[in-house]
Design an enzyme around this catalytic site. Structure first.
Site, PDB file in Angstrom:
ATOM      1  N   GLN A 191       0.836  -1.197   0.000  1.00 19.34           N
ATOM      2  CA  GLN A 191       0.000   0.000   0.000  1.00 19.34           C
ATOM      3  C   GLN A 191       0.875   1.253   0.000  1.00 19.34           C
ATOM      4  O   GLN A 191       0.386   2.340  -0.261  1.00 19.34           O
ATOM      5  CB  GLN A 191      -0.892   0.036   1.255  1.00 19.34           C
ATOM      6  CG  GLN A 191      -1.984  -1.015   1.273  1.00 19.34           C
ATOM      7  CD  GLN A 191      -2.744  -1.030   2.588  1.00 19.34           C
ATOM      8  OE1 GLN A 191      -2.752  -2.038   3.289  1.00 19.34           O
ATOM      9  NE2 GLN A 191      -3.397   0.069   2.958  1.00 19.34           N
ATOM     10  N   PHE A 205      -6.042  -4.031   3.309  1.00 22.17           N
ATOM     11  CA  PHE A 205      -6.799  -3.824   4.553  1.00 22.17           C
ATOM     12  C   PHE A 205      -5.946  -3.242   5.669  1.00 22.17           C
ATOM     13  O   PHE A 205      -6.261  -3.423   6.844  1.00 22.17           O
ATOM     14  CB  PHE A 205      -7.469  -5.131   5.011  1.00 22.17           C
ATOM     15  CG  PHE A 205      -8.311  -5.776   3.951  1.00 22.17           C
ATOM     16  CD1 PHE A 205      -9.468  -5.151   3.499  1.00 22.17           C
ATOM     17  CD2 PHE A 205      -7.943  -6.988   3.371  1.00 22.17           C
ATOM     18  CE1 PHE A 205     -10.248  -5.725   2.500  1.00 22.17           C
ATOM     19  CE2 PHE A 205      -8.719  -7.560   2.371  1.00 22.17           C
ATOM     20  CZ  PHE A 205      -9.870  -6.924   1.940  1.00 22.17           C
ATOM     21  N   GLU A 235       0.230  -1.601   4.663  1.00 20.80           N
ATOM     22  CA  GLU A 235       0.601  -0.186   4.758  1.00 20.80           C
ATOM     23  C   GLU A 235       2.075  -0.088   5.158  1.00 20.80           C
ATOM     24  O   GLU A 235       2.835   0.675   4.578  1.00 20.80           O
ATOM     25  CB  GLU A 235      -0.285   0.545   5.775  1.00 20.80           C
ATOM     26  CG  GLU A 235       0.092   2.026   5.882  1.00 20.80           C
ATOM     27  CD  GLU A 235      -0.799   2.857   6.783  1.00 20.80           C
ATOM     28  OE1 GLU A 235      -1.948   2.447   7.067  1.00 20.80           O
ATOM     29  OE2 GLU A 235      -0.357   3.933   7.200  1.00 20.80           O
ATOM     30  N   ARG A 253      -5.397   7.366  16.927  1.00 24.29           N
ATOM     31  CA  ARG A 253      -6.738   7.336  16.336  1.00 24.29           C
ATOM     32  C   ARG A 253      -7.750   6.721  17.314  1.00 24.29           C
ATOM     33  O   ARG A 253      -8.937   7.063  17.286  1.00 24.29           O
ATOM     34  CB  ARG A 253      -6.756   6.620  14.989  1.00 24.29           C
ATOM     35  CG  ARG A 253      -7.976   6.972  14.165  1.00 24.29           C
ATOM     36  CD  ARG A 253      -7.969   6.351  12.779  1.00 24.29           C
ATOM     37  NE  ARG A 253      -7.457   7.197  11.718  1.00 24.29           N
ATOM     38  CZ  ARG A 253      -8.144   8.165  11.111  1.00 24.29           C
ATOM     39  NH1 ARG A 253      -9.389   8.406  11.453  1.00 24.29           N
ATOM     40  NH2 ARG A 253      -7.605   8.873  10.151  1.00 24.29           N
ATOM     41  N   ARG A 287      -8.041  -1.763   8.790  1.00 27.25           N
ATOM     42  CA  ARG A 287      -9.280  -1.022   8.523  1.00 27.25           C
ATOM     43  C   ARG A 287      -9.911  -0.434   9.795  1.00 27.25           C
ATOM     44  O   ARG A 287     -10.446  -1.164  10.624  1.00 27.25           O
ATOM     45  CB  ARG A 287     -10.265  -1.960   7.836  1.00 27.25           C
ATOM     46  CG  ARG A 287     -11.202  -1.271   6.872  1.00 27.25           C
ATOM     47  CD  ARG A 287     -11.925  -2.319   6.060  1.00 27.25           C
ATOM     48  NE  ARG A 287     -12.647  -1.722   4.937  1.00 27.25           N
ATOM     49  CZ  ARG A 287     -13.214  -2.417   3.962  1.00 27.25           C
ATOM     50  NH1 ARG A 287     -13.142  -3.723   3.960  1.00 27.25           N
ATOM     51  NH2 ARG A 287     -13.842  -1.817   2.975  1.00 27.25           N
ATOM     52  N   PHE A 310      -8.051   1.449  11.886  1.00 24.75           N
ATOM     53  CA  PHE A 310      -6.801   1.998  12.427  1.00 24.75           C
ATOM     54  C   PHE A 310      -6.922   2.469  13.877  1.00 24.75           C
ATOM     55  O   PHE A 310      -6.589   3.589  14.218  1.00 24.75           O
ATOM     56  CB  PHE A 310      -6.385   3.175  11.517  1.00 24.75           C
ATOM     57  CG  PHE A 310      -4.913   3.489  11.506  1.00 24.75           C
ATOM     58  CD1 PHE A 310      -4.012   2.680  10.854  1.00 24.75           C
ATOM     59  CD2 PHE A 310      -4.424   4.623  12.148  1.00 24.75           C
ATOM     60  CE1 PHE A 310      -2.657   2.984  10.822  1.00 24.75           C
ATOM     61  CE2 PHE A 310      -3.067   4.947  12.132  1.00 24.75           C
ATOM     62  CZ  PHE A 310      -2.184   4.116  11.461  1.00 24.75           C
ATOM     63  N   THR A 331      -4.078  11.160  10.470  1.00 26.60           N
ATOM     64  CA  THR A 331      -3.986  11.992  11.667  1.00 26.60           C
ATOM     65  C   THR A 331      -2.648  12.719  11.723  1.00 26.60           C
ATOM     66  O   THR A 331      -2.508  13.718  12.412  1.00 26.60           O
ATOM     67  CB  THR A 331      -4.180  11.133  12.934  1.00 26.60           C
ATOM     68  OG1 THR A 331      -3.204  10.083  12.926  1.00 26.60           O
ATOM     69  CG2 THR A 331      -5.563  10.513  12.959  1.00 26.60           C
ATOM     70  N   ALA A 369      -6.054   5.299   5.369  1.00 19.30           N
ATOM     71  CA  ALA A 369      -6.861   6.299   6.055  1.00 19.30           C
ATOM     72  C   ALA A 369      -8.133   6.656   5.270  1.00 19.30           C
ATOM     73  O   ALA A 369      -8.708   7.729   5.466  1.00 19.30           O
ATOM     74  CB  ALA A 369      -6.029   7.559   6.345  1.00 19.30           C
ATOM     75  N   GLU A 398     -13.103   2.760   5.307  1.00 20.13           N
ATOM     76  CA  GLU A 398     -13.065   2.201   6.662  1.00 20.13           C
ATOM     77  C   GLU A 398     -14.354   2.361   7.477  1.00 20.13           C
ATOM     78  O   GLU A 398     -14.711   1.436   8.223  1.00 20.13           O
ATOM     79  CB  GLU A 398     -11.908   2.837   7.448  1.00 20.13           C
ATOM     80  CG  GLU A 398     -10.535   2.484   6.920  1.00 20.13           C
ATOM     81  CD  GLU A 398      -9.466   3.378   7.507  1.00 20.13           C
ATOM     82  OE1 GLU A 398      -9.411   4.566   7.129  1.00 20.13           O
ATOM     83  OE2 GLU A 398      -8.710   2.910   8.360  1.00 20.13           O
TER      84      GLU A 398
HETATM   85  N1  MTE Z   1     -11.383  -2.754   0.010  1.00 24.47           N
HETATM   86  C1  MTE Z   1     -10.820  -3.824  -0.590  1.00 24.47           C
HETATM   87  N2  MTE Z   1     -11.543  -4.504  -1.502  1.00 24.47           N
HETATM   88  N3  MTE Z   1      -9.559  -4.229  -0.297  1.00 24.47           N
HETATM   89  C2  MTE Z   1      -8.803  -3.575   0.647  1.00 24.47           C
HETATM   90  O1  MTE Z   1      -7.659  -3.961   0.901  1.00 24.47           O
HETATM   91  N4  MTE Z   1      -8.696  -1.720   2.286  1.00 24.47           N
HETATM   92  C3  MTE Z   1      -9.483  -0.854   3.146  1.00 24.47           C
HETATM   93  C4  MTE Z   1     -10.522  -0.078   2.335  1.00 24.47           C
HETATM   94  N5  MTE Z   1     -11.262  -0.966   1.481  1.00 24.47           N
HETATM   95  C5  MTE Z   1      -9.374  -2.439   1.312  1.00 24.47           C
HETATM   96  C6  MTE Z   1     -10.681  -2.050   0.928  1.00 24.47           C
HETATM   97  C7  MTE Z   1      -8.689   0.104   3.904  1.00 24.47           C
HETATM   98  S1  MTE Z   1      -7.963  -0.380   5.341  1.00 24.47           S
HETATM   99  C8  MTE Z   1      -8.559   1.400   3.497  1.00 24.47           C
HETATM  100  S2  MTE Z   1      -7.702   2.521   4.420  1.00 24.47           S
HETATM  101  C9  MTE Z   1      -9.139   1.875   2.235  1.00 24.47           C
HETATM  102  O2  MTE Z   1      -9.819   0.854   1.526  1.00 24.47           O
HETATM  103  C10 MTE Z   1      -8.014   2.430   1.364  1.00 24.47           C
HETATM  104  O3  MTE Z   1      -8.444   2.842   0.121  1.00 24.47           O
HETATM  105  P1  MTE Z   1      -9.127   4.273  -0.133  1.00 24.47           P
HETATM  106  O4  MTE Z   1      -8.372   5.257   0.665  1.00 24.47           O
HETATM  107  O5  MTE Z   1      -8.960   4.452  -1.581  1.00 24.47           O
HETATM  108  O6  MTE Z   1     -10.537   4.131   0.311  1.00 24.47           O
HETATM  109  N1  HPA Z   2      -4.862   6.204   9.160  1.00 28.49           N
HETATM  110  C1  HPA Z   2      -4.358   5.189   8.456  1.00 28.49           C
HETATM  111  N2  HPA Z   2      -3.098   5.003   8.266  1.00 28.49           N
HETATM  112  C2  HPA Z   2      -2.257   5.865   8.821  1.00 28.49           C
HETATM  113  C3  HPA Z   2      -2.709   6.949   9.569  1.00 28.49           C
HETATM  114  C4  HPA Z   2      -4.083   7.128   9.745  1.00 28.49           C
HETATM  115  O1  HPA Z   2      -4.563   8.060  10.397  1.00 28.49           O
HETATM  116  N3  HPA Z   2      -1.633   7.612   9.996  1.00 28.49           N
HETATM  117  C5  HPA Z   2      -0.568   6.946   9.518  1.00 28.49           C
HETATM  118  N4  HPA Z   2      -0.933   5.892   8.807  1.00 28.49           N
HETATM  119 MO1  MOS Z   3      -6.325   1.410   6.053  1.00 28.66          MO
HETATM  120  S1  MOS Z   3      -6.106   0.549   7.915  1.00 28.66           S
HETATM  121  O1  MOS Z   3      -5.902   2.983   6.678  1.00 28.66           O
HETATM  122  O2  MOS Z   3      -4.923   0.835   5.281  1.00 28.66           O
END
Ligand code: MTE
Ligand code: HPA
Ligand code: MOS
Length: 750
Positions: free
Chosen positions: A191, A222, A226, A304, A336, A338, A434, A503, A706
């Site tokens: 990620q 998920f 990261e 968080r 997801r 966090f 954050t 995030a 999330e």
């Molecule tokens: N959806 C799918 N299908 N696969 C994933 O790995 N990760 C989740 C969410 N939805 C995830 C998902 C998490 S932890 C986050 S932070 C967000 O997607 C990240 O993507 P976005 O910022 O584009 O929403």
């Molecule tokens: N959310 C998700 N990932 C992160 C954050 C947060 O606030 N800060 C650093 N990594």
């Molecule tokens: Mo999502 S836990 O912020 O990758």
């Protein structure tokens, strides 16, 4: 618009790390992990393993040319163990061979000599020993001490939430190829491409420009990728650099489960005080976070937890303190939500307990205390465009909360061996990293001479549909058919210094950067068209692939305009950039405005518990969710459903067990129960709250990744209510998730 990946996913044509055709001479790596949770390494004998035919080389910490350091927030984590061993599975050696089977055979021939030290597995023990990964933090609002005197009712208790394995379908992996001039190209299932680049450069002792990281897509992250995709990228980079051969690693599920961190488990204490008319006057909580053996992202996750300690409610007096505790298990990490879900659970547990003691339904307390416009969060930000009450009211209107509650009561009066339970779960989740610095993104948009468009950004596609949203944003800005636009793999050489896609802010940050690039191109194209038509540029617009003058069609369409622009030597490429405006946070005062906006929603969860067996079914989850002005309702609905079921799994089934020696017992998908169709609700309704959406959200479409996970918390409290309907004497000393069928059965007969 459907997800641009849907056809290739269904046909099996989407390319993941393991689908990349390997180059000639590619070697394969496996990792030897520490057999003990805590110990001291005395000696390492790799001679027999190295002598096995087909083995290229075995790497240890001593082979690292740069820093043996991969810590993201604090430098407290070696890539390969040196001296002390801190968790079972901690990487000690990297074995590289002509094929994976040979590498695995060689792994068995390595002899480790070590002294075993007593591990700390229990978070309370770590807390008593003051083993902290980062300094404790406290968020305050009002004055809890003076508020207790005003409370008519005070409840105290304990709450616990378990860890959670990410179960991304694609396990961790990376492939590194040496290139000309000492450069290394890494394909990584990450990620955070820049984190992998920066850390690999550090480990190899090279400038970042020598490392390029490319990501096409992930089979799920998920949060688990990261920070924790980085070590594997560094390992193959190390081997590729020193052997000058391409090297690939792709973890088996068992190694992935054993070696990588999970959602941080928490143990907490709470005290909540209410007035006679159910207003929450004071809330105090102390959270013990189980961090594992190194900081990883735990300090940010801890923060968080505090940001979401009061969830969707206004509480005038709050004191919340959180401790990140060091234990001898793999470093826990982003998942997801966090830390937000862990924080919200504690307040919901407090409300649930207060509700039993007062003999009122919890939803009466919840509704009474929902955030209003301009209410202050404990971190100083005020609720702007607060939708907590709107979501609740809309859910009540659409799903008839009181009637549902009545139906549950009636059912429970007439059924002895099955009991139903209902719980409402309001959610308010802050959108932005954050850490203010991380809220920036870049993009690179090329218009080719034939009018087709190539789009690059810092966003990583992991199934959440961010690439589809970026295409929509670019198509909208340039007024072209989305079919013209191709999203390129995410690559640190095209977009540099990227934040991880996390995030929930991926589409917001990268989408705004894409819009910024498109606006620059549009400006140039409008001037080109104005020159061609001999009219002022202000009157030129683009609509549906046509150039309009004063709102009327001209002889130029998109293709013709691009051909002319190229002829006139107009730059058809633009680099876009975005940094979220108006956010800041002062860690000294623990006050600020950390979030661009909040995403809200309300879910009503109903369950049926079989009171002989302790098993249960989720009957329905009825949601009103604030999407703002959703850019893609199909993708967004998919995010709600996926997150919800992931949240239900965390709250009900998924149980991570370690033995006292720190060995993970739930170490395979047969011993760890991930939610499946049977665990899913029989019905999921999701009604969008019709709102305008804030300007910092991409085209006013709110972040969705999330927040819906936290609707799953409602499943815990619905089950708890059903248990109490059967066994009114049920008084848990600690409200502890997951509420597995075993725990339900014991609760029914406590
Ligand atoms: N959806 C799918 N299908 N696969 C994933 O790995 N990760 C989740 C969410 N939805 C995830 C998902 C998490 S932890 C986050 S932070 C967000 O997607 C990240 O993507 P976005 O910022 O584009 O929403
Ligand atoms: N959310 C998700 N990932 C992160 C954050 C947060 O606030 N800060 C650093 N990594
Ligand atoms: Mo999502 S836990 O912020 O990758």
């Amino acid at each position: 618009m459907q997800n641009i990946d849907s056809i290739s996913h269904v046909r099996g044509q989407s390319v993941y790390l393991d689908d990349i055709p390997v180059k000639e001479g590619t070697l394969y790596a496996v990792v030897l992990g520490s057999p003990v949770a805590h110990g001291r390494l005395i000696s390492l004998d790799t001679a027999d393993a190295a002598a096995l035919p087909g083995v290229a080389r075995i790497f240890t910490a001593a082979d690292i040319p740069g820093d043996n350091q991969i810590g993201g927030i604090f430098p407290d984590e070696p890539l390969l163990a040196e001296g002390e061993l801190h968790f079972q599975g901690q990487p000690v050696c990297l074995i590289v061979a002509q094929d994976e089977l040979t590498a695995r055979r060689a792994r068995k021939l390595i002899r480790l000599e070590y002294e075993t030290l007593p591990p700390v597995i229990d978070v309370e023990e770590a807390w008593r020993k003051q083993q902290f990964l980062s300094p404790p933090r406290t968020f305050r609002l009002g004055d809890v001490e003076q508020a207790w005197a005003q409370c008519a009712h005070i409840t105290e208790g304990r709450a616990a939430t378990g860890g959670q394995e990410h179960v991304y379908i694609e396990t961790q992996g990376a492939y590194a190829c040496p290139e000309e001039g000492g450069r290394i190209k890494i394909y990584s299932s990450t990620q955070g491409p820049t984190a992998a680049q920066r850390t690999a450069a550090r480990v190899l002792g090279l400038p970042m420009q020598y490392i390029g990281v490319e990501v096409t897509r992930l089979g799920g992250g998920f949060g688990g990728k990261e920070d924790q995709a980085t070590p594997w990228a560094c390992m193959v980079a190390l081997a590729a650099h020193l052997l000058q051969r391409p090297v690939k690693i792709s973890l088996h599920r068992a190694d992935d489960m054993r070696m990588t961190g999970k959602r941080n488990p928490y143990r907490s204490r709470f005290r909540i005080g209410l007035s006679d008319d159910l207003q929450i006057l004071a809330f105090e909580a102390e959270y013990l976070q189980e961090g594992g053996a190194a900081a990883d992202l735990s300090p940010a996750i801890l923060e968080r937890t505090l940001f979401h300690a009061t969830n969707s409610y206004f509480i005038p007096n709050v004191q919340a303190t959180a401790y990140s505790c060091r234990t001898n298990v793999p470093p826990n990490t982003a998942f997801r939500g966090f830390g937000g879900p862990q924080g919200m659970f504690v307040l919901e547990a407090a409300i649930a307990k207060a509700a039993w003691e007062l003999g009122v339904p919890a939803h009466r307390i919840q509704q009474k205390n929902l955030l209003r416009e301009n209410d202050e969060f404990p971190y100083g930000q005020r609720a702007e465009h607060a939708r907590a009450r709107d979501c609740w009211t809309a859910a009540d209107a659409a799903y008839r909360l009181e009637e549902k509650a009545q139906a549950v009561e009636t059912f429970n009066k007439t059924n002895e061996l099955h009991k139903k339970g209902l719980a409402v779960m309001p959610v308010c989740f802050g959108i932005s990293f954050t850490n203010t610095m991380m809220n920036q993104a870049g993009a690179l948009v090329h218009i080719y001479q034939d009018g087709s468009i190539g789009l690059s950004s810092a966003a990583v596609e992991m199934g959440q549909g961010v690439n589809t949203k970026l295409v929509q944003a670019a198509a909208h800005a340039l007024a072209v058919n989305p079919a013209r636009i191709r999203v390129e793999p995410t690559d640190t050489t095209r977009v540099a210094n990227t934040s991880p896609t996390a995030a929930s802010a991926g589409a917001d940050l990268n989408g705004q950067a894409v819009l910024n690039a498109c606006e620059q191109l549009l400006e140039r194209l409008r001037h080109t068209a104005a020159g061609l038509l001999q009219v002022p540029p202000d009157a030129i617009t683009l609509h549906d692939e046509q150039v309009l003058y004063d709102g009327k069609n001209t002889e130029y369409d998109w293709n013709k305009l691009i051909v002319e622009a190229f002829r006139r030597r107009v730059n058809l490429s633009a680099q876009g950039y975005y940094a979220t405006p108006g956010i800041y946070f002062d860690k000294q005062k623990e006050k600020g405005r950390p979030f661009a906006y909040h995403t809200y929603g309300t879910a009503i969860v109903t369950v049926t518990v079989d009171c002989i067996r302790g098993i249960y079914a989720i009957d329905a989850v009825d949601i009103v969710h604030d999407f703002g002005n959703s850019i893609n309702p199909l993708v967004d609905r998919g995010q709600v459903e996926g997150a919800l079921i992931q949240g239900i799994g965390w709250m009900t089934l998924e149980e991570l067990l370690y033995n006292p020696e720190g060995r993970l017992l739930s170490n395979s998908l047969s011993a760890y129960k991930a939610p499946d169709l049977h665990a899913s609700p029989k019905r999921v309704n999701c009604i969008p709250l019709e709102t305008e959406g804030p300007p910092t959200a991409i085209l006013r479409s709110k972040a969705v990744g999330e927040p819906p996970l936290m609707y799953g918390i409602g499943a815990f409290f619905a089950i708890q209510n059903a248990v109490r309907a059967f066994n009114p004497a049920y008084r848990p000393e600690m409200q502890a998730a997951p509420f597995t069928p075993e725990r339900v059965l014991m609760a029914l007969y406590q």
